[in-house]
Design an enzyme around this catalytic site. Sequence first.
Site, short mmCIF file in Angstrom:
data_model
loop_
_atom_site.label_atom_id
_atom_site.label_comp_id
_atom_site.label_asym_id
_atom_site.label_seq_id
_atom_site.Cartn_x
_atom_site.Cartn_y
_atom_site.Cartn_z
N ARG A 58 0.81 -1.22 0.00
CA ARG A 58 0.00 0.00 0.00
C ARG A 58 0.84 1.27 0.00
O ARG A 58 0.38 2.32 -0.43
CB ARG A 58 -0.98 -0.02 1.16
CG ARG A 58 -2.04 -1.08 0.97
CD ARG A 58 -3.10 -1.00 2.05
NE ARG A 58 -3.89 -2.20 2.04
CZ ARG A 58 -3.95 -3.07 3.03
NH1 ARG A 58 -3.27 -2.86 4.14
NH2 ARG A 58 -4.70 -4.14 2.94
N GLU A 95 3.30 -9.20 15.33
CA GLU A 95 2.59 -9.66 16.51
C GLU A 95 2.87 -11.14 16.77
O GLU A 95 3.05 -11.56 17.91
CB GLU A 95 1.09 -9.42 16.34
CG GLU A 95 0.29 -9.69 17.59
CD GLU A 95 -1.17 -9.33 17.44
OE1 GLU A 95 -1.94 -9.62 18.37
OE2 GLU A 95 -1.56 -8.76 16.40
#
Length: 170
Positions: A58, A95
């Site tokens: 992106r 994460e």
Amino acid sequence: MDLKALIRDIPDFPQPGIVFRDITTLLRDPDGLRHTIDVLAERCNDLNVDLVVGMESRGFIFGAPLAYQLKAGFIPVRKPGKLPAAVHSVEYDLEYGTDRLEIHQDAASPPARVLIVDDVIATGGTAAATAQLVQCTGCELAGFGFIIELTGLNGRAKLPDAPIISLLEY
């Protein structure tokens, strides 16, 4: 223009309890997309950048037209194995696990001023890793530009001391 009205909220994606901010609805709106790039360019103009770095994928969407507006060059930062020449590489924490980003070793050279651009800053890991790659080139980090900042995740705290511009906060 109310850019938040052009961003769709997807509850419980990618997992329960998460509200995903979907920018595809902003991207399909010609006026919204144009306004986003124009406002980001206006807010970044005083940073006097020579190069804009966008992270896969992106960051490419916003970084290339922003570079055009700022009369700067564009440098892609990619996932491993996607760049054909010698690269600088940095591993960073996710994460659950780690990931890696790469930049061509000859992508930039001092005294270039570099702006790092992405759609969202969340935990800050990807942007911080990209800043490490910019440091590998010896160039000056001029700042960061984001469309969305998820303030509750405090991603700013992971970034080096440089201006941080975000158009929207959630």
